[in-house]
Every structure is written in C-alpha cells, then in structure tokens.
Design a protein around this motif. Sequence first.
Motif, PDB file in Angstrom:
ATOM      1  N   ASN A 125       0.800  -1.223   0.000  1.00  0.00           N
ATOM      2  CA  ASN A 125       0.000   0.000   0.000  1.00  0.00           C
ATOM      3  C   ASN A 125       0.839   1.284   0.000  1.00  0.00           C
ATOM      4  O   ASN A 125       0.299   2.381  -0.070  1.00  0.00           O
ATOM      5  CB  ASN A 125      -0.996   0.010   1.168  1.00  0.00           C
ATOM      6  N   GLY A 126       2.160   1.180   0.125  1.00  0.00           N
ATOM      7  CA  GLY A 126       3.037   2.345   0.066  1.00  0.00           C
ATOM      8  C   GLY A 126       3.125   3.158   1.336  1.00  0.00           C
ATOM      9  O   GLY A 126       3.766   4.198   1.362  1.00  0.00           O
ATOM     10  N   LYS A 127       2.515   2.690   2.419  1.00  0.00           N
ATOM     11  CA  LYS A 127       2.565   3.428   3.681  1.00  0.00           C
ATOM     12  C   LYS A 127       3.810   3.032   4.470  1.00  0.00           C
ATOM     13  O   LYS A 127       4.278   1.902   4.389  1.00  0.00           O
ATOM     14  CB  LYS A 127       1.317   3.161   4.516  1.00  0.00           C
ATOM     15  N   TYR A 128       4.345   4.005   5.236  1.00  0.00           N
ATOM     16  CA  TYR A 128       5.506   3.711   6.070  1.00  0.00           C
ATOM     17  C   TYR A 128       5.265   4.157   7.499  1.00  0.00           C
ATOM     18  O   TYR A 128       4.442   5.037   7.765  1.00  0.00           O
ATOM     19  CB  TYR A 128       6.782   4.318   5.496  1.00  0.00           C
ATOM     20  N   HIS A 129       5.973   3.494   8.416  1.00  0.00           N
ATOM     21  CA  HIS A 129       5.728   3.641   9.842  1.00  0.00           C
ATOM     22  C   HIS A 129       7.039   3.686  10.618  1.00  0.00           C
ATOM     23  O   HIS A 129       8.053   3.156  10.168  1.00  0.00           O
ATOM     24  CB  HIS A 129       4.939   2.433  10.383  1.00  0.00           C
TER      25      HIS A 129
ATOM     26  N   LEU B  32      13.422   0.513   5.232  1.00  0.00           N
ATOM     27  CA  LEU B  32      14.028   1.446   4.296  1.00  0.00           C
ATOM     28  C   LEU B  32      14.355   2.749   5.003  1.00  0.00           C
ATOM     29  O   LEU B  32      13.764   3.066   6.041  1.00  0.00           O
ATOM     30  CB  LEU B  32      13.066   1.761   3.136  1.00  0.00           C
ATOM     31  N   THR B  33      15.263   3.514   4.423  1.00  0.00           N
ATOM     32  CA  THR B  33      15.550   4.850   4.934  1.00  0.00           C
ATOM     33  C   THR B  33      14.492   5.811   4.387  1.00  0.00           C
ATOM     34  O   THR B  33      13.781   5.506   3.427  1.00  0.00           O
ATOM     35  CB  THR B  33      16.942   5.337   4.487  1.00  0.00           C
ATOM     36  N   LEU B  34      14.414   6.976   4.994  1.00  0.00           N
ATOM     37  CA  LEU B  34      13.441   7.973   4.553  1.00  0.00           C
ATOM     38  C   LEU B  34      13.702   8.398   3.105  1.00  0.00           C
ATOM     39  O   LEU B  34      12.772   8.614   2.328  1.00  0.00           O
ATOM     40  CB  LEU B  34      13.475   9.184   5.491  1.00  0.00           C
ATOM     41  N   LYS B  35      14.966   8.463   2.737  1.00  0.00           N
ATOM     42  CA  LYS B  35      15.317   8.828   1.354  1.00  0.00           C
ATOM     43  C   LYS B  35      14.762   7.797   0.365  1.00  0.00           C
ATOM     44  O   LYS B  35      14.181   8.152  -0.660  1.00  0.00           O
ATOM     45  CB  LYS B  35      16.837   8.935   1.215  1.00  0.00           C
ATOM     46  N   GLU B  36      14.938   6.522   0.683  1.00  0.00           N
ATOM     47  CA  GLU B  36      14.441   5.457  -0.194  1.00  0.00           C
ATOM     48  C   GLU B  36      12.914   5.467  -0.266  1.00  0.00           C
ATOM     49  O   GLU B  36      12.326   5.233  -1.325  1.00  0.00           O
ATOM     50  CB  GLU B  36      14.934   4.095   0.303  1.00  0.00           C
ATOM     51  N   ILE B  37      12.284   5.758   0.863  1.00  0.00           N
ATOM     52  CA  ILE B  37      10.821   5.807   0.905  1.00  0.00           C
ATOM     53  C   ILE B  37      10.307   6.955   0.040  1.00  0.00           C
ATOM     54  O   ILE B  37       9.346   6.811  -0.704  1.00  0.00           O
ATOM     55  CB  ILE B  37      10.332   5.934   2.357  1.00  0.00           C
ATOM     56  N   ARG B  38      10.975   8.099   0.134  1.00  0.00           N
ATOM     57  CA  ARG B  38      10.572   9.255  -0.682  1.00  0.00           C
ATOM     58  C   ARG B  38      10.704   8.941  -2.170  1.00  0.00           C
ATOM     59  O   ARG B  38       9.860   9.345  -2.973  1.00  0.00           O
ATOM     60  CB  ARG B  38      11.422  10.462  -0.329  1.00  0.00           C
ATOM     61  N   GLU B  39      11.760   8.221  -2.542  1.00  0.00           N
ATOM     62  CA  GLU B  39      11.956   7.849  -3.943  1.00  0.00           C
ATOM     63  C   GLU B  39      10.836   6.945  -4.443  1.00  0.00           C
ATOM     64  O   GLU B  39      10.498   6.958  -5.622  1.00  0.00           O
ATOM     65  CB  GLU B  39      13.305   7.151  -4.121  1.00  0.00           C
ATOM     66  N   ARG B  40      10.243   6.178  -3.540  1.00  0.00           N
ATOM     67  CA  ARG B  40       9.147   5.273  -3.911  1.00  0.00           C
ATOM     68  C   ARG B  40       7.775   5.946  -3.785  1.00  0.00           C
ATOM     69  O   ARG B  40       6.760   5.315  -4.060  1.00  0.00           O
ATOM     70  CB  ARG B  40       9.168   4.023  -3.031  1.00  0.00           C
ATOM     71  N   GLY B  41       7.757   7.198  -3.311  1.00  0.00           N
ATOM     72  CA  GLY B  41       6.489   7.911  -3.152  1.00  0.00           C
ATOM     73  C   GLY B  41       5.686   7.436  -1.960  1.00  0.00           C
ATOM     74  O   GLY B  41       4.453   7.363  -2.022  1.00  0.00           O
TER      75      GLY B  41
ATOM     76  N   CYS C  67       1.196   6.892  13.594  1.00  0.00           N
ATOM     77  CA  CYS C  67       2.473   7.214  14.243  1.00  0.00           C
ATOM     78  C   CYS C  67       3.097   8.509  13.702  1.00  0.00           C
ATOM     79  O   CYS C  67       4.009   9.051  14.310  1.00  0.00           O
ATOM     80  CB  CYS C  67       3.447   6.052  14.119  1.00  0.00           C
ATOM     81  N   LYS C  68       2.637   8.988  12.562  1.00  0.00           N
ATOM     82  CA  LYS C  68       3.054  10.254  11.963  1.00  0.00           C
ATOM     83  C   LYS C  68       4.581  10.411  11.818  1.00  0.00           C
ATOM     84  O   LYS C  68       5.183  11.293  12.405  1.00  0.00           O
ATOM     85  CB  LYS C  68       2.485  11.418  12.754  1.00  0.00           C
ATOM     86  N   PRO C  69       5.213   9.545  11.012  1.00  0.00           N
ATOM     87  CA  PRO C  69       6.652   9.687  10.767  1.00  0.00           C
ATOM     88  C   PRO C  69       6.917  10.923   9.918  1.00  0.00           C
ATOM     89  O   PRO C  69       5.977  11.470   9.302  1.00  0.00           O
ATOM     90  CB  PRO C  69       7.012   8.410  10.022  1.00  0.00           C
ATOM     91  N   PRO C  70       8.157  11.394   9.837  1.00  0.00           N
ATOM     92  CA  PRO C  70       8.456  12.577   9.021  1.00  0.00           C
ATOM     93  C   PRO C  70       8.137  12.340   7.549  1.00  0.00           C
ATOM     94  O   PRO C  70       8.217  11.227   7.053  1.00  0.00           O
ATOM     95  CB  PRO C  70       9.948  12.808   9.234  1.00  0.00           C
ATOM     96  N   LYS C  71       7.769  13.427   6.879  1.00  0.00           N
ATOM     97  CA  LYS C  71       7.419  13.329   5.454  1.00  0.00           C
ATOM     98  C   LYS C  71       8.637  13.465   4.583  1.00  0.00           C
ATOM     99  O   LYS C  71       9.611  14.003   4.892  1.00  0.00           O
ATOM    100  CB  LYS C  71       6.415  14.407   5.086  1.00  0.00           C
TER     101      LYS C  71
END
Length: 73
Positions: free
Chosen positions: A32-36, A53-62, A69-73
């Motif tokens: 579903n593309g969600k991260y926590h 994954l790191t936040l950078k990798e998550i951002r690359e995947r959208g 939990c509201k992790p950083p965007k």
Amino acid sequence: MKHIYKPPLLFLILLFAGFNLQQDTYKYNVTNGKYHYNSCRWARECTKNCISLTLKEIRERGGIPCKVCKPPK
C-alpha cells in the motif's frame, strides 16, 4: 597498579553511528506504500509485505506516512 582499558574513540563513534542508522529506518509496506516508525502498532502487525528502508528510499518510492504514528514526510 592495574591498567584500565579504554576503548579507542573511533570504536565508540562507530558504535553510536550504528545505533543511529538503525533509528533512521522505517517499515515500508510494499503493497500500500505506507511507512511507519518501527515502534508503530501497524508496523509490528505488518510482517509479510513490510521492508526496512531509509526515509530517502521511501521518498523515492512515493511513500505515504502513517496517520497513526506520523513519521516525518
């Protein structure tokens, strides 16, 4: 007189750097593309479709941040 062993400074820096790397990873649900945050209840329940994954990798995947939990965007 006993000699007290002092670990080298480089060892301590690498040790703390390793802890920091573990904190910089998040659980990403490939379906579903969600991260926590790793401590989030949804991350703990997600076993089959989640990867770290790191936040950078998550951002690359959208990735979409979890609303609980509201992790950083």
